[in-house]
Design a protein around this motif. Structure first.
Motif, PDB file in Angstrom:
ATOM      1  N   LEU A  21       1.045  -1.410   0.210  1.00 55.73           N
ATOM      2  CA  LEU A  21       0.032  -0.368  -0.070  1.00 55.73           C
ATOM      3  C   LEU A  21       0.856   1.320   0.500  1.00 55.73           C
ATOM      4  CD1 LEU A  21      -2.795   1.161   0.614  1.00 55.73           C
ATOM      5  CD2 LEU A  21      -2.816   0.912   2.361  1.00 55.73           C
ATOM      6  N   ALA A  22       1.816   1.204   0.530  1.00 58.16           N
ATOM      7  CA  ALA A  22       2.906   2.083   0.566  1.00 58.16           C
ATOM      8  C   ALA A  22       3.840   2.733  -0.905  1.00 58.16           C
ATOM      9  CB  ALA A  22       3.807   2.352   1.593  1.00 58.16           C
ATOM     10  N   THR A  23       3.777   1.729  -1.432  1.00 56.98           N
ATOM     11  CA  THR A  23       4.702   1.976  -2.711  1.00 56.98           C
ATOM     12  C   THR A  23       3.655   1.421  -3.839  1.00 56.98           C
ATOM     13  OG1 THR A  23       4.777  -0.691  -2.728  1.00 56.98           O
ATOM     14  CG2 THR A  23       6.716   0.317  -1.554  1.00 56.98           C
ATOM     15  N   LEU A  24       2.246   0.907  -3.787  1.00 54.35           N
ATOM     16  CA  LEU A  24       2.068   0.739  -4.844  1.00 54.35           C
ATOM     17  C   LEU A  24       1.044   2.592  -5.977  1.00 54.35           C
ATOM     18  CD1 LEU A  24       0.680  -2.457  -5.724  1.00 54.35           C
ATOM     19  CD2 LEU A  24       2.457  -1.461  -6.542  1.00 54.35           C
ATOM     20  N   GLU A  25       0.801   2.224  -6.557  1.00 52.82           N
ATOM     21  CA  GLU A  25       0.167   3.878  -6.667  1.00 52.82           C
ATOM     22  C   GLU A  25      -1.524   3.604  -7.086  1.00 52.82           C
ATOM     23  OE1 GLU A  25       0.451   6.898  -7.074  1.00 52.82           O
ATOM     24  OE2 GLU A  25       2.609   7.259  -6.314  1.00 52.82           O
ATOM     25  N   ASN A  26      -2.472   4.457  -6.953  1.00 49.14           N
ATOM     26  CA  ASN A  26      -3.757   4.221  -6.906  1.00 49.14           C
ATOM     27  C   ASN A  26      -4.249   2.527  -6.635  1.00 49.14           C
ATOM     28  OD1 ASN A  26      -6.300   4.379  -8.089  1.00 49.14           O
ATOM     29  ND2 ASN A  26      -5.361   4.466 -10.236  1.00 49.14           N
ATOM     30  N   ALA A  27      -3.669   2.946  -5.575  1.00 52.78           N
ATOM     31  CA  ALA A  27      -4.021   1.103  -4.949  1.00 52.78           C
ATOM     32  C   ALA A  27      -5.636   1.358  -3.777  1.00 52.78           C
ATOM     33  CB  ALA A  27      -3.158   0.005  -4.857  1.00 52.78           C
ATOM     34  N   LYS A  28      -6.276   0.592  -3.825  1.00 49.84           N
ATOM     35  CA  LYS A  28      -7.458  -0.039  -3.624  1.00 49.84           C
ATOM     36  C   LYS A  28      -7.060  -1.507  -2.791  1.00 49.84           C
ATOM     37  CE  LYS A  28     -10.573   3.046  -3.566  1.00 49.84           C
ATOM     38  NZ  LYS A  28     -11.263   3.813  -3.044  1.00 49.84           N
ATOM     39  N   LEU A  29      -7.833  -1.129  -1.340  1.00 46.40           N
ATOM     40  CA  LEU A  29      -7.588  -2.363  -0.949  1.00 46.40           C
ATOM     41  C   LEU A  29      -8.785  -3.095  -0.876  1.00 46.40           C
ATOM     42  CD1 LEU A  29      -6.721  -0.751   3.025  1.00 46.40           C
ATOM     43  CD2 LEU A  29      -5.333  -2.417   1.203  1.00 46.40           C
ATOM     44  N   LEU A  30      -8.735  -4.468  -0.746  1.00 47.42           N
ATOM     45  CA  LEU A  30     -10.312  -5.541  -1.059  1.00 47.42           C
ATOM     46  C   LEU A  30     -10.398  -6.460   0.172  1.00 47.42           C
ATOM     47  CD1 LEU A  30     -12.739  -6.587  -2.530  1.00 47.42           C
ATOM     48  CD2 LEU A  30     -10.562  -7.586  -3.911  1.00 47.42           C
ATOM     49  N   GLN A  46     -11.738   3.188 -10.564  1.00 45.70           N
ATOM     50  CA  GLN A  46     -10.708   1.983 -11.576  1.00 45.70           C
ATOM     51  C   GLN A  46      -9.300   1.967 -10.583  1.00 45.70           C
ATOM     52  OE1 GLN A  46     -11.427   3.453 -15.687  1.00 45.70           O
ATOM     53  NE2 GLN A  46     -13.104   3.174 -15.543  1.00 45.70           N
ATOM     54  N   PRO A  47      -8.609   1.021 -10.210  1.00 47.58           N
ATOM     55  CA  PRO A  47      -7.608   1.547 -10.073  1.00 47.58           C
ATOM     56  C   PRO A  47      -6.329   0.637 -10.479  1.00 47.58           C
ATOM     57  CG  PRO A  47      -9.028  -0.410  -8.164  1.00 47.58           C
ATOM     58  CD  PRO A  47      -9.757   0.800  -9.646  1.00 47.58           C
ATOM     59  N   ASP A  48      -5.145   0.322 -10.289  1.00 43.63           N
ATOM     60  CA  ASP A  48      -4.598   0.338 -10.975  1.00 43.63           C
ATOM     61  C   ASP A  48      -4.121  -0.843  -9.955  1.00 43.63           C
ATOM     62  OD1 ASP A  48      -4.060   2.362 -12.555  1.00 43.63           O
ATOM     63  OD2 ASP A  48      -3.213   3.882 -12.228  1.00 43.63           O
ATOM     64  N   HIS A  49      -4.040  -1.144  -9.180  1.00 42.24           N
ATOM     65  CA  HIS A  49      -3.995  -2.466  -8.535  1.00 42.24           C
ATOM     66  C   HIS A  49      -4.968  -2.164  -7.261  1.00 42.24           C
ATOM     67  CE1 HIS A  49       0.434  -2.172  -9.571  1.00 42.24           C
ATOM     68  NE2 HIS A  49       0.291  -0.746  -9.690  1.00 42.24           N
ATOM     69  N   VAL A  50      -5.492  -4.179  -6.403  1.00 38.28           N
ATOM     70  CA  VAL A  50      -6.353  -4.285  -6.191  1.00 38.28           C
ATOM     71  C   VAL A  50      -5.407  -4.351  -4.949  1.00 38.28           C
ATOM     72  CG1 VAL A  50      -7.948  -5.586  -5.523  1.00 38.28           C
ATOM     73  CG2 VAL A  50      -8.055  -4.166  -7.350  1.00 38.28           C
ATOM     74  N   ILE A  51      -5.215  -4.576  -3.523  1.00 38.82           N
ATOM     75  CA  ILE A  51      -4.498  -5.363  -2.379  1.00 38.82           C
ATOM     76  C   ILE A  51      -5.655  -6.297  -1.542  1.00 38.82           C
ATOM     77  CG2 ILE A  51      -3.049  -5.462  -0.903  1.00 38.82           C
ATOM     78  CD1 ILE A  51      -2.581  -2.615  -1.705  1.00 38.82           C
ATOM     79  N   ASP A  52      -5.727  -7.669  -1.595  1.00 38.44           N
ATOM     80  CA  ASP A  52      -6.900  -8.229  -1.361  1.00 38.44           C
ATOM     81  C   ASP A  52      -6.957  -8.782   0.044  1.00 38.44           C
ATOM     82  OD1 ASP A  52      -8.702 -10.222  -0.746  1.00 38.44           O
ATOM     83  OD2 ASP A  52      -8.446 -11.435  -2.396  1.00 38.44           O
ATOM     84  N   LEU A  53      -7.450  -8.702   1.161  1.00 31.03           N
ATOM     85  CA  LEU A  53      -6.629  -8.161   2.387  1.00 31.03           C
ATOM     86  C   LEU A  53      -7.275 -10.154   2.984  1.00 31.03           C
ATOM     87  CD1 LEU A  53      -7.468  -5.324   4.023  1.00 31.03           C
ATOM     88  CD2 LEU A  53      -5.200  -5.739   2.677  1.00 31.03           C
ATOM     89  N   ASN A  54      -7.660 -11.104   2.112  1.00 26.94           N
ATOM     90  CA  ASN A  54      -8.791 -12.193   2.769  1.00 26.94           C
ATOM     91  C   ASN A  54      -7.865 -12.975   2.657  1.00 26.94           C
ATOM     92  OD1 ASN A  54     -11.273 -11.548   2.012  1.00 26.94           O
ATOM     93  ND2 ASN A  54     -10.660 -10.618   0.628  1.00 26.94           N
ATOM     94  N   ARG A  55      -6.224 -13.014   2.361  1.00 22.87           N
ATOM     95  CA  ARG A  55      -5.120 -13.666   3.054  1.00 22.87           C
ATOM     96  C   ARG A  55      -4.535 -13.769   4.413  1.00 22.87           C
ATOM     97  NH1 ARG A  55      -1.117 -16.968   0.759  1.00 22.87           N
ATOM     98  NH2 ARG A  55      -0.216 -14.984  -0.982  1.00 22.87           N
ATOM     99  N   ILE A  56      -4.853 -12.370   4.891  1.00 24.78           N
ATOM    100  CA  ILE A  56      -4.398 -12.444   6.014  1.00 24.78           C
ATOM    101  C   ILE A  56      -4.734 -12.791   7.177  1.00 24.78           C
ATOM    102  CG2 ILE A  56      -3.339 -10.478   7.304  1.00 24.78           C
ATOM    103  CD1 ILE A  56      -3.204  -8.639   4.284  1.00 24.78           C
ATOM    104  N   THR A  57      -4.137 -13.729   7.989  1.00 23.37           N
ATOM    105  CA  THR A  57      -5.499 -14.576   9.185  1.00 23.37           C
ATOM    106  C   THR A  57      -5.431 -14.000  10.149  1.00 23.37           C
ATOM    107  OG1 THR A  57      -3.210 -15.362   9.122  1.00 23.37           O
ATOM    108  CG2 THR A  57      -4.891 -17.118   7.897  1.00 23.37           C
ATOM    109  N   GLY A  58      -4.478 -13.503  10.272  1.00 24.28           N
ATOM    110  CA  GLY A  58      -4.122 -12.956  11.635  1.00 24.28           C
ATOM    111  C   GLY A  58      -5.377 -11.660  11.905  1.00 24.28           C
ATOM    112  N   LEU A  59      -6.354 -10.719  10.711  1.00 23.62           N
ATOM    113  CA  LEU A  59      -7.249  -9.543  11.006  1.00 23.62           C
ATOM    114  C   LEU A  59      -8.627 -10.317  11.044  1.00 23.62           C
ATOM    115  CD1 LEU A  59      -6.013  -7.656   8.744  1.00 23.62           C
ATOM    116  CD2 LEU A  59      -5.442  -7.194  10.640  1.00 23.62           C
TER     117      LEU A  59
END
Lengths: 289, 167
Positions: A21-30, A46-59
């Protein structure tokens, strides 16, 4: 293909996610996708990057520790709905959850996603406001906590930085015997409410109100804590007249009108629904000396 | 149809759909619904609104109902999916709920039927003896544009009776 092109990232840890999230431009969290996916399908975003949080188990967790309840941001609404801890210690949240979308959306939707999407009529932000929850946030710079009162910046925008991720929330549950009610009016069950009201009352042995909380949604840009009504309740006997006066005061809230309902109608609903919520909360409360 | 375009962000995923394993390469922006329909040819899952309102695309993902238009296919990697094609027995005998829909005129044009059936399969698993109000609440997220809800509710109550008698 409905969603616009993007690069997909599915980090396995929070550290990886905040670094992306700190490095990618125009990213959205899913998160659960029940708001972002429709917006992608309609190309409202219209994000350039989608960061999917679903594999992070600790959350994803619901825990009670040191008289607090801590809930991970990726906890599914469904898991909160079926949690014995939430049912027993936080009946307000359970009643609100039953009015969040439908089973099919609660199976995927997350509490963190609801908080961050911050629809003015969404149920879970109202609950967090009524409970005075603390919102936990992480970035590559570290972690911080902000009170729910400071969380909404403006319309559908939380007061977090672009490189920050909401990781969870915590709150002190109200004491044993308190009364809670979540009442909303929606044009169809499962829709976002036109107006919703969360009410909490704690009664002493004589039936006087030791503590009250009223949160209104669907009126302003975000959830509103209605302290004017709470002040009218504090220390008073929980009679119909007292509750009515507090409920009527809700008609004074600053409301926005839109295509669905005028500002006047929303103020009217705030008064009517607050009356119903306060009476239900009072009737459900036990007098605790 | 769903083969990734050259240069597109794509991944190879494995889905187990109705008990059968599929290895497919998908663009990461492909929804699960489009993957099922166009990639695997399972057109029983219908797409009405494609933004999570109509419920026609409901499938079970690891046993839980979900809108397949609101999930990316890559998010279902490794999951077990049940679609309407997976409800009947292998010899073609319809599921008791499907039989009840037929008997009670629970489908008119049939467009909403796959989502209704999948939603109600999950519901009846949790509520084997529901009343009509609970059934109406359960299908609150599924739109029938023929407005044929009466038959759907009657079919569900009848199916619940049949399923309790022969679990």
């Amino acid at each position: 293909m409905k969603p616009p092109p993007f690069r997909y990232h599915d980090p396995g840890s929070l550290d990886e996610a905040v670094a992306l999230l700190a490095t990618l431009e125009n990213a959205k969290l899913l998160a659960g996708g029940q708001s972002l996916m429709p917006m992608l399908n309609m190309r409202f975003v219209q994000p350039d990057h989608v960061i999917d949080l679903n594999r992070i188990t600790g959350l994803a967790h619901i825990r009670e520790s040191a008289a607090r309840i801590e809930i991970g941001a990726m906890t599914r609404q469904r898991d909160l709905e079926f949690s014995d801890l939430i049912r027993c210690r936080c009946p307000l949240m359970r009643e609100a959850l039953l009015q969040v979308g439908h089973r099919q959306t609660r199976n995927r939707g997350t509490i963190g996603g609801s908080l961050c999407h911050l629809d003015p009529a969404a149920e879970l932000p109202m609950v967090a406001a009524a409970l005075e929850a603390d919102i936990q946030v992480a970035s590559r710079r570290g972690t911080r906590t902000l009170p729910m009162a400071d969380f909404p910046a403006f319309y559908m925008t939380p007061a977090i930085e672009p490189d920050e991720i909401v990781t969870g929330l915590g709150f002190t549950p109200w004491p044993e015997g308190h009364g809670a009610a979540f009442v909303e009016f929606a044009r169809r069950p499962g829709d976002f409410a036109v107006v919703g009201v969360a009410a909490l009352l704690d009664l002493d042995g004589a039936g006087c109100i030791r503590r009250a909380a009223i949160a209104l949604g669907g009126v302003g840009q975000g959830p509103v804590r209605w302290s004017r009504g709470e002040d009218l309740l504090q220390g008073e006997a929980a009679t119909d007249d007292t509750l009515r006066a507090a409920a009527e005061s809700c008609r004074g809230v600053a409301a926005m009108g839109d295509a669905q309902a005028s500002a006047d109608y929303r103020r009217h609903l705030a008064g009517v629904l607050a009356g119903r919520a306060l009476r239900a909360a009072r009737d459900r409360a036990r007098r605790v000396p | 149809m769903t083969a990734p375009a050259p240069g597109a962000d794509a991944r190879r995923i494995t889905l187990t759909v109705n008990g059968r394993r599929h290895d497919v390469e998908v663009e990461t922006r492909l929804t699960l619904a489009d993957c099922l329909r166009h990639g695997l040819g399972l057109t029983g899952t219908h797409l009405g609104c494609e933004h999570g309102v109509c419920g026609a695309c409901t499938v079970l993902v690891d046993g839980r109902s979900a809108r397949s238009c609101l999930m990316l296919a890559v998010q279902a990697n490794g999951a077990a999916i049940t679609t309407v094609e997976g409800l009947a027995a292998s010899d073609g005998t319809l599921h008791p709920l499907q039989q009840a829909f037929q008997a009670h005129h629970g489908l008119q044009c049939g467009f909403c039927t796959p989502g209704m059936l999948i939603t109600l399969i999950e519901f009846l698993g949790d509520h084997p003896d529901p009343d009509a109000a609970a059934v109406r609440e359960a299908i609150g997220g599924n739109l029938c544009r023929c407005t044929g809800y009466q038959g759907i509710v009657a079919a569900t109550l009848d199916a619940a009776r049949r399923m309790r008698a022969a679990p």
